[in-house]
Each structure stands twice: as structure tokens, then as C-alpha cells.
Design a protein around this motif. Structure first.
Motif, mmCIF file in Angstrom:
data_model
loop_
_atom_site.group_PDB
_atom_site.id
_atom_site.type_symbol
_atom_site.label_atom_id
_atom_site.label_comp_id
_atom_site.label_asym_id
_atom_site.label_seq_id
_atom_site.Cartn_x
_atom_site.Cartn_y
_atom_site.Cartn_z
ATOM 1 N N LEU A 1 -6.563 4.973 -0.569
ATOM 2 C CA LEU A 1 -6.000 4.896 -1.923
ATOM 3 C C LEU A 1 -6.918 5.577 -2.937
ATOM 4 O O LEU A 1 -6.448 6.280 -3.832
ATOM 5 N N LEU A 2 -8.225 5.374 -2.766
ATOM 6 C CA LEU A 2 -9.185 5.998 -3.674
ATOM 7 C C LEU A 2 -9.112 7.518 -3.576
ATOM 8 O O LEU A 2 -9.157 8.228 -4.582
ATOM 9 N N PRO B 1 -7.986 1.346 4.269
ATOM 10 C CA PRO B 1 -6.850 1.525 3.355
ATOM 11 C C PRO B 1 -7.288 1.767 1.918
ATOM 12 O O PRO B 1 -6.701 2.601 1.216
ATOM 13 N N TRP B 2 -8.332 1.056 1.501
ATOM 14 C CA TRP B 2 -8.804 1.223 0.125
ATOM 15 C C TRP B 2 -9.388 2.614 -0.081
ATOM 16 O O TRP B 2 -9.195 3.222 -1.127
ATOM 17 N N CYS B 3 -10.086 3.082 0.949
ATOM 18 C CA CYS B 3 -10.626 4.446 0.851
ATOM 19 C C CYS B 3 -9.499 5.458 0.697
ATOM 20 O O CYS B 3 -9.594 6.407 -0.083
ATOM 21 N N GLN C 1 -11.886 -1.619 5.270
ATOM 22 C CA GLN C 1 -12.052 -0.877 4.010
ATOM 23 C C GLN C 1 -11.266 0.429 4.003
ATOM 24 O O GLN C 1 -11.129 1.069 2.968
ATOM 25 N N PHE D 1 0.845 -1.198 0.000
ATOM 26 C CA PHE D 1 0.000 0.000 0.000
ATOM 27 C C PHE D 1 0.878 1.245 0.000
ATOM 28 O O PHE D 1 0.607 2.214 -0.698
#
Lengths: 269, 267
Positions: free
Chosen positions: A239-240, A235-237, A233, A146
């Protein structure tokens, strides 16, 4: 063969950077002194706080965050504003504009050599030393992936902001003033001087939405992420969020450059 | 050559100053943007300070307002180097391009003439911020205000400012020997950011380094103790004016020595 022309610029940059060894030595000394000051300052702050954890960060977390922020800064600072500003003042920019490569790309790739040298000689050693000294403040796991992704996007956002600000030089003829404003804002609001976690709640909720937070705060939080401190969720947020700003800033800087180019007046250098 | 008097130099200084201001005014946009940039820098400094120390009543035995006093003190004592010695930043370009030779042909002190050529007005904003901060924290701490205190403050501020000037002179002078001296000068310039913290936060080794080798503790910490803790002023504080003068003199000698070594570029 498209990549080849870019990599040639990278290679030229590496050779150029290796020419200035003394500069590197002086820079390393400067950074060491800075880190010493940061270390003792935060030590005093944590000592007077009386608790081990301040705003969700331990002393070693804070130190890792700030040390690596400095390392990231050295590696990401491309002096784009200066480069563009000087080319405009000297008239050299005309020669760059008629090259069969987009100016925005040309500038980036001719700097990419410095990325490579800085990454190998500043960032990587710092990272290894910090990881070894703090035993486990940096988790060596999936978070590193990440982190890597976040750094790539951070570089892009940082470059877009620089390029956007550099374009302003087409209108103002003032490089120093424009650059210092940019630098001050980016360094303060991205968490590079003080971790964003220490900001007052209200200020923080605003700052965390700005593109600057995506440059230093997001990658560094990935680094300190131990796999349990975040919702699945989150980490994905993050990145988004980075991707969003990455695209927005890229489009903005491109459009602004295109619009400005029509207005350009350069002395006949 | 006959030594020229102070009045002669003051006269020349103001004449050069007037020319410099005129030429700056012809780039009005640049001047305005640079001034805004300088104000930004100061505001960001205050914001960082506030974020860092707002939640702690004291750090290392220093209360919030005492830290603020120290910060203001460092801002004021760093103003002269910003305003009066800004031309040091251009020295390496003059030396590199060979234009430096023009300074060598004037029948006045070389160092004086070189430094007098540029006056950086932006620095005055910093002075205003600094004085405001000192006055505010002075009131908040509840220090007595007497004419003697004011004189002490001014004397110690002026001598403290010599330290940073000395560091910048020495940093700039390296360009007489090495090519890319920007990094050395920039390194010296970054020291100013460390001056605003009390030296007591460091371990003994670094306290020694920052006192005697890189004397940044004399920019704000030691001289401000004279005002802040009048009951227990250490010897080093009383010595700080002397340290300032000695370091300035050394840097002047180094600068002039480099300048006499200068052989031009032959063009």
C-alpha cells in the motif's frame, strides 16, 4: 457544497453512458471471447507444464488474476489521452480551460459517471461470477478492504499517467501514436496481459518497482491473498508503494500540465 | 456503365496513393510517432510471447518455434488489412457527417475508391517483423526450402489475409445501420490477437465457432499447416484460400449493400 459540483458531473456521465447500451453489449461479447481465449490458452500452458503450480500460481489463481485484470481495465480505462488530444485538435479545450474548475479535476469528474456504471455493470458481476465459480480462490476477508484501497489508488495512478501522456499531445499533434505507446507499456508492465509472477526473475524485480505494477498487479495480488501467503508487514508495504507512486505521479502530472499550458497554441476553434 | 480494366484501376490506385503519402508527409511528427508506436506494439507482442512460452518446451504438441512460426504468419497475413484497408476506421465518421456522399459520385467502383484513399505505411513495420519471424523459425524448425514451398507460402498468406479484411469490412459496414459502430469494428479488430494460437487448444465447440462462424483459425492456423506439417494437411487447410475469397466477397457485398442504402444526411 464543493462535492456537489463534482457529483453533478458524475450524474451527467451516468446518463451519457446509459445512452450507449448497444456499445456495452458489444463490449461484453468482446470480453467474453477474450476470456474464452485466455482460459483455453492458459489451460494448454498448465497442461504442458505438468505441475499444478507454475511460478507460485495455480491455474485458477492465474485465471482469476487475468479475468479481473480485464474487468479492472474496462473500469479504469478513461480514454483520457483521446479526450485531451481531440479537445486540443478541435479547439474545444479552450472552453474547458476557462471553466471555473481545474481542467485535471473537470476531466476526471466528468468521467466518474462511467466509473459508476462500469463498476456496477461490468466489474461487480464479473467479480461475483468469478468468486462463485472458483470457490475460494478469492478470499472473502480483510484482503477485500486492502483491495478496495488499492483500487482507489490504482485509479488515481492510472489517471495521472493518462493525464501526463495526454499533456504530451499539446506538443505533438499525434494522438494515436502517443496513446498506443502508453497503452502497450501500461498493459504489459502492469501485469494486465501476463501476471508479473511469470516474468523472468531479473525483469520482474525491475518491473515491480515501476508505477505500472501498482495499477493492476498490486490490487490483484491483494485479491488472491489468503492471509498466510504474505509476511504480516508485506500488505502495508504494498500500500505504501502505491501511495508513493500515487503522490509522485499526481505531482508530476500537475507540474507538467502547468508548465505545458504556458506553451499552448490552439487553433481558434 | 462499361466495366473498367485492371490496368485502369491500378493506375488510379497509385495516383491516389501518391497524394495520400504527400498529405501524410506534411504531418511528419505524427507519422514518426505513430511508426514508433507501431514498433512498440510489435515488440510488446514478442516480449509477451517470449515470457509466456520461454519456460515450456511445447504447448499442446506445438514446439516453441512452431508457435513462433504461427505468430509470424499471423503478423504477415494481418499486414494488408492494416496497410490497404485502414480507411474502414473512418467510415462511420464519413457516414455520420454526410461526407460519404462524395464517394458516391465517382464513376469508379465505390468500394475501391473509398479504400484506396488511405494507405497506412505503419503496417510495413509489421510486415518486416513478420517476415523476419517466419524466416527465423523456418530455419530453426529445419524445414526444407524449395521454390514450391515459397509459392505455397505466398499464396496461402495472401488468401489468409482476406479473412481479416472481410471481418473489418463487415464491422465497418455496420455503421450504415447503427450509429456507434466503433465498438463493432474494434471487436472485429481484436480477433486478430487470437489468430496466433493453434486452434487445437480450444474445446470442440469453440473450435467450431472459430473455424466456421468467426473464421479466425483461417488467418494463421489452417494455412500455416500446409508449410509446417506437410505430411498431414487437413482438408480445411487446402480449402482456406477458398474460404478467404468467399468471406471477402461476402463482406464486399455487405459493404456495397450498406452503401446503396445510404441516404445521406441531407446537407
Amino acid at each position: 457544497m464543493k462535492l456537489k459540483k463534482y457529483l453533478t458531473l458524475t450524474r451527467a456521465g451516468i446518463i451519457e453512458a446509459l445512452q450507449f447500451r448497444l456499445a456495452t453489449v458489444v463490449m461484453v461479447i468482446g470480453n467474453l471471447l477474450y476470456l474464452i481465449v485466455v482460459y483455453f490458452l492458459w489451460k494448454a500452458i498448465y497442461a504442458s507444464a505438468g505441475t499444478d503450480v507454475v511460478n507460485g500460481m495455480t491455474f485458477s489463481d492465474t485465471l482469476v488474476y487475468l479475468v479481473l485484470a480485464t474487468a479492472l481495465f474496462n473500469f479504469m480505462e478513461m480514454y483520457t489521452v483521446w479526450e485531451i488530444g481531440r479537445s486540443i485538435q478541435s479547439g474545444k479545450i479552450i472552453l474547458d480551460l476557462i471553466k471555473p474548475i481545474e481542467y485535471r479535476k473537470y476531466l476526471f469528474w466528468s468521467y466518474s459517471g462511467t466509473f459508476v456504471t462500469q463498476f456496477l455493470f461490468t466489474f461487480l458481476p464479473t467479480f461475483i461470477v468469478v468468486a462463485a465459480v472458483t470457490h475460494g480462490a478469492i478470499h472473502l476477508g480483510v484482503n477485500l478492504l486492502f483491495f478496495a484501497a488499492a483500487v482507489v489508488m490504482a485509479v488515481s495512478i492510472n489517471y495521472s499517467i493518462d493525464f501526463l501522456v495526454g499533456t504530451v499531445c499539446l506538443f505533438t499533434e499525434s494522438i494515436w501514436g502517443i496513446n498506443i505507446m502508453k497503452q502497450v507499456i501500461v498493459l504489459l508492465l502492469s501485469g494486465a496481459t501476463i501476471p508479473l509472477a511469470f516474468f523472468p526473475e531479473k525483469l520482474r524485480s525491475v518491473v515491480e518497482l515501476l508505477p505500472f505494477a501498482a495499477i493492476y498487479d498490486v490490487p490483484l495480488r491483494f485479491l488472491l491473498w489468503d492471509g498466510i501467503s504474505m509476511e504480516p508487514q508485506e500488505p502495508w508495504c504494498m500500500l505504501l508503494f502505491q501511495l508513493f507512486w500515487c503522490l509522485v505521479m499526481m505531482i508530476l502530472s500537475k507540474l507538467f500540465w502547468k508548465a505545458s499550458l504556458r506553451q499552448i497554441t490552439v487553433n481558434g476553434g | 456503365m462499361k466495366k473498367k480494366g485492371l490496368r485502369f484501376y491500378a493506375g488510379i490506385y497509385f495516383r491516389i496513393l501518391a497524394q495520400d503519402l504527400k498529405s501524410k508527409m506534411s504531418y511528419r511528427a505524427d507519422f514518426i510517432i505513430s511508426t514508433i508506436g507501431m514498433i512498440f506494439t510489435n515488440i510488446s507482442g514478442f516480449v509477451s510471447f517470449w515470457i509466456l512460452f520461454r519456460s515450456f518446451p511445447s504447448v499442446n504438441g506445438w514446439s516453441y518455434h512452431e508457435m513462433l512460426f504461427l505468430y509470424g504468419f499471423s503478423l504477415v497475413s494481418l499486414t494488408p488489412v492494416q496497410c490497404l484497408f485502414d480507411n474502414n476506421w473512418s467510415l462511420r465518421q464519413y457516414v455520420y457527417s454526410g461526407d460519404f456522399i462524395k464517394y458516391c459520385f465517382r464513376p469508379i467502383n465505390l468500394f475501391f475508391y473509398y479504400q484506396s484513399e488511405v494507405f497506412d505505411i505503419k503496417g510495413l513495420g509489421q510486415l518486416a517483423f513478420g517476415i523476419g519471424t517466419i524466416a527465423y523459425s523456418w530455419g530453426k524448425i529445419g524445414l526444407a526450402f524449395t521454390p514450391l514451398m515459397l509459392i505455397k507460402l505466398i499464396v496461402f498468406l495472401m488468401t489468409a489475409s482476406l479473412i481479416m479484411i472481410a471481418l473489418q469490412n463487415a464491422g465497418a459496414a455496420t455503421c450504415f445501420w447503427i450509429q456507434n459502430s466503433f465498438y463493432v469494428l474494434d471487436l472485429a479488430f481484436r480477433f486478430k490477437d487470437y489468430a496466433k494460437y493453434p486452434i487445437t487448444i480450444f474445446s470442440p465447440v469453440f473450435r467450431f465457432i472459430f473455424t466456421f462462424l468467426i473464421p479466425i483459425a483461417f488467418i494463421a492456423y489452417y494455412p500455416s499447416l500446409v508449410i509446417l506439417r506437410p505430411d498431414q494437411v487437413p482438408l480445411l487447410s487446402w480449402l482456406s484460400p477458398l474460404v478467404g475469397i468467399v468471406f471477402f466477397w461476402l463482406s464486399y457485398k455487405l459493404w456495397m449493400y450498406g452503401a446503396t442504402k445510404y441516404s445521406g444526411t441531407g446537407s
